[in-house]
Design a protein around this motif. Structure first.
Motif, mmCIF file in Angstrom:
data_model
loop_
_atom_site.group_PDB
_atom_site.id
_atom_site.type_symbol
_atom_site.label_atom_id
_atom_site.label_comp_id
_atom_site.label_asym_id
_atom_site.label_seq_id
_atom_site.Cartn_x
_atom_site.Cartn_y
_atom_site.Cartn_z
ATOM 1 N N UNK A 148 -48.603 -14.343 42.472
ATOM 2 C CA UNK A 148 -47.303 -14.986 42.368
ATOM 3 C C UNK A 148 -46.788 -14.997 40.936
ATOM 4 N N UNK A 149 -47.682 -15.177 39.964
ATOM 5 C CA UNK A 149 -47.227 -15.206 38.573
ATOM 6 C C UNK A 149 -47.211 -13.823 37.933
ATOM 7 N N UNK A 150 -47.553 -12.783 38.716
ATOM 8 C CA UNK A 150 -47.475 -11.418 38.222
ATOM 9 C C UNK A 150 -48.512 -11.072 37.176
ATOM 10 N N UNK A 151 -49.687 -11.682 37.251
ATOM 11 C CA UNK A 151 -50.707 -11.392 36.246
ATOM 12 C C UNK A 151 -51.267 -9.987 36.453
ATOM 13 N N UNK A 152 -51.228 -9.137 35.419
ATOM 14 C CA UNK A 152 -51.725 -7.771 35.572
ATOM 15 C C UNK A 152 -53.241 -7.722 35.630
ATOM 16 N N UNK A 153 -53.773 -6.696 36.294
ATOM 17 C CA UNK A 153 -55.219 -6.546 36.413
ATOM 18 C C UNK A 153 -55.806 -5.703 35.283
ATOM 19 N N UNK A 154 -54.969 -4.979 34.546
ATOM 20 C CA UNK A 154 -55.474 -4.063 33.519
ATOM 21 C C UNK A 154 -56.244 -4.815 32.444
ATOM 22 N N UNK A 155 -57.271 -4.144 31.923
ATOM 23 C CA UNK A 155 -58.097 -4.691 30.838
ATOM 24 C C UNK A 155 -58.785 -5.982 31.252
ATOM 25 N N UNK A 156 -59.425 -5.959 32.422
ATOM 26 C CA UNK A 156 -60.141 -7.137 32.911
ATOM 27 C C UNK A 156 -61.517 -6.791 33.461
ATOM 28 N N UNK A 212 -68.550 -10.129 40.677
ATOM 29 C CA UNK A 212 -68.246 -9.012 39.783
ATOM 30 C C UNK A 212 -67.349 -9.435 38.627
ATOM 31 N N UNK A 213 -66.814 -10.640 38.687
ATOM 32 C CA UNK A 213 -65.909 -11.122 37.646
ATOM 33 C C UNK A 213 -64.459 -10.997 38.074
ATOM 34 N N UNK A 214 -63.659 -12.022 37.731
ATOM 35 C CA UNK A 214 -62.237 -11.978 38.043
ATOM 36 C C UNK A 214 -61.933 -12.360 39.472
ATOM 37 N N UNK A 215 -62.297 -13.597 39.856
ATOM 38 C CA UNK A 215 -62.030 -14.043 41.232
ATOM 39 C C UNK A 215 -60.572 -13.844 41.617
ATOM 40 N N UNK A 260 -58.380 11.051 40.178
ATOM 41 C CA UNK A 260 -57.266 10.229 39.708
ATOM 42 C C UNK A 260 -57.640 8.748 39.752
ATOM 43 N N UNK A 261 -56.940 7.958 38.931
ATOM 44 C CA UNK A 261 -57.013 6.504 39.021
ATOM 45 C C UNK A 261 -55.756 5.983 39.705
ATOM 46 N N UNK A 262 -55.915 4.967 40.552
ATOM 47 C CA UNK A 262 -54.779 4.235 41.071
ATOM 48 C C UNK A 262 -54.459 3.154 40.035
ATOM 49 N N UNK A 263 -53.616 3.507 39.054
ATOM 50 C CA UNK A 263 -53.433 2.687 37.866
ATOM 51 C C UNK A 263 -52.901 1.296 38.176
ATOM 52 N N UNK A 264 -52.104 1.165 39.218
ATOM 53 C CA UNK A 264 -51.545 -0.145 39.547
ATOM 54 C C UNK A 264 -52.609 -1.154 39.949
ATOM 55 N N UNK A 265 -53.805 -0.688 40.299
ATOM 56 C CA UNK A 265 -54.908 -1.576 40.675
ATOM 57 C C UNK A 265 -56.128 -1.398 39.771
ATOM 58 N N UNK A 266 -55.992 -0.613 38.710
ATOM 59 C CA UNK A 266 -57.155 -0.270 37.876
ATOM 60 C C UNK A 266 -57.403 -1.352 36.828
ATOM 61 N N UNK A 267 -58.593 -1.945 36.858
ATOM 62 C CA UNK A 267 -58.949 -3.011 35.927
ATOM 63 C C UNK A 267 -59.550 -2.481 34.634
ATOM 64 N N UNK A 268 -60.167 -1.306 34.672
ATOM 65 C CA UNK A 268 -60.826 -0.756 33.502
ATOM 66 C C UNK A 268 -62.247 -0.365 33.826
ATOM 67 N N UNK A 269 -62.966 0.039 32.796
ATOM 68 C CA UNK A 269 -64.344 0.493 32.965
ATOM 69 C C UNK A 269 -65.297 -0.556 32.416
ATOM 70 N N UNK A 270 -66.224 -0.980 33.237
ATOM 71 C CA UNK A 270 -67.202 -1.979 32.826
ATOM 72 C C UNK A 270 -67.992 -1.477 31.622
ATOM 73 N N UNK A 271 -68.172 -2.364 30.656
ATOM 74 C CA UNK A 271 -68.917 -2.021 29.452
ATOM 75 C C UNK A 271 -68.052 -1.619 28.281
ATOM 76 N N UNK A 272 -66.779 -1.310 28.504
ATOM 77 C CA UNK A 272 -65.882 -0.984 27.403
ATOM 78 C C UNK A 272 -65.271 -2.260 26.838
#
Length: 371
Positions: A41-49, A202-205, A239-251
């Motif tokens: 609802x608040x539009x919080x992005x998933x990137x870099x999480x 996995x993190x990020x409920x 390919x990555x589905x960027x709209x749902x891509x959180x990033x790579x674990x460990x980076x």
């Protein structure tokens, strides 16, 4: 070049609009009682999480789980304590896994549980060592023989599947993970080519349903069944589905933000199109105490040209919000997002070799990117 129109462009600005909206809108609308609903609802992005771990130990434990993977009920206090210390020393995370669907209760006596062998797996997500080693355990004492820090042999493919999909479904830790995660786990279990398991945290409920693919450690969030299937299909196609891509674990989180921003800015969702080169924190200015990072990434275009980009990433803290369904009060969590993406130099064109570097005066010495 494949474009992902599900993610917004990244113009140069003080702080991305999505995070600005997340800090301005109500933390928890009365009609949205769960953390994942509120985040959407608040539009919080998933990137870099994505998570901070490079290595994972997976332990098959059917039946109900507690709020934590090592809560002693499944492996006993002695083994749980040893695993917790070994994982901390190896910067590893211990996860419980089970097959999707209704589970039989686990054995009540953890110290003597051994009615049937259970699987364990060690996954390394480091780019130069992506692999999964499999084995089995009958009693908790068998786990004491594991070395969580040892390099995994290159021959691990013979030990078990090397394409593993984990979906967090731990309802004791967060309701959203169970409600949103279980249907996604069932959908991915029916998809070909992946060894699919439900997992503990996995993190990020608030980004449920969340998925991690091993051994690369690539994470996705805010998935429903169609989006989850699309994410793994796109992954299989390179390919990555960027709209749902959180990033790579460990980076590092600033690196995750920079790589995602470059992919969106250039409209290139290919998995191997971008490479992290260097990352360093920018000294803080007396007039602006914002934590900033300068990240260099290279982009390999489909025609073979390799260009380096400088991405400036800023740390911001949105207003307190419901980060987990179990939170008794709103909390604030720092987020990293790109504020600018600029071309730094042409590195390579086809096979002609190095053509140009960064322009003179564009930055000083930098530290190599973590591996």
């Amino acid at each position: 070049m494949t474009r992902d129109t599900g993610s917004p462009a990244i113009p140069g600005r003080a702080f991305p609009d999505a995070l600005r909206r997340a800090s301005q809108e109500p933390a928890l609308p009365p009609s949205l009682p769960r953390c994942a609903d509120a985040a959407l609802a608040r539009g919080e992005p998933v990137a870099a999480s994505a998570g901070r771990y490079r290595r994972y130990l997976l332990l098959e434990v059917p039946g109900p789980w507690g709020a934590a993977a090592l809560d002693e009920r499944h492996v006993g206090a002695r083994v749980a304590g040893w695993l917790a210390r070994a994982a901390a020393d190896a910067n590893a995370n211990v996860l419980l896994i089970r097959r999707p669907g209704r589970q039989r209760p686990a054995a009540a006596n953890a110290e003597s549980a051994g009615s049937a062998p259970r699987a364990w797996a060690m996954a390394d997500t480091a780019p130069e060592a992506e692999r999964v080693l499999w084995g089995s355990w009958d009693t908790p004492d068998d786990l004491l023989r594991l070395d969580l820090a040892a390099p995994l042999p290159v021959t691990v493919s013979a030990s078990g599947p090397q394409r593993v999909a984990l979906i967090c479904t731990n309802g004791k830790r967060d309701q959203c993970c169970a409600i949103r995660g279980r249907p996604v786990a069932e959908a991915l279990a029916a998809a070909p080519g992946w060894d699919t398991w439900e997992s503990t945290h996995l993190g990020g409920h608030r980004f449920a349903a969340t998925v991690m693919l091993l051994p690369t450690g690539d994470m996705f969030g805010q998935l429903d069944q169609p989006a989850a299937v699309a994410a793994v299909e796109r992954f299989d196609a390179g390919q990555f589905l960027l709209s749902h891509y959180r990033g790579r674990s460990g980076q590092p989180l600033p690196a995750q933000a920079a790589l995602h921003a470059a992919a969106v800015r250039l409209g290139d969702s290919r998995r191997h199109a971008f490479r992290l080169v260097e990352i360093q924190q920018v000294p803080r200015d007396k007039s602006d105490d914002t934590e900033r990072w300068e990240v260099l990434v290279t982009h390999l275009a489909e025609r073979g040209t390799e260009v380096t980009y400088r991405v400036t990433v800023a740390r911001g803290t949105p207003s307190p919000a419901l980060l987990s369904c179990s939170d008794e009060a709103p909390k604030a969590e720092a987020r990293y997002a790109a504020v600018s993406v600029t071309r730094a130099g042409l590195l390579r064109a086809g096979r002609a070799g190095c053509l140009a570097g960064p322009r003179p005066g564009e930055g000083g010495p930098r530290q190599p990117a973590p591996t």
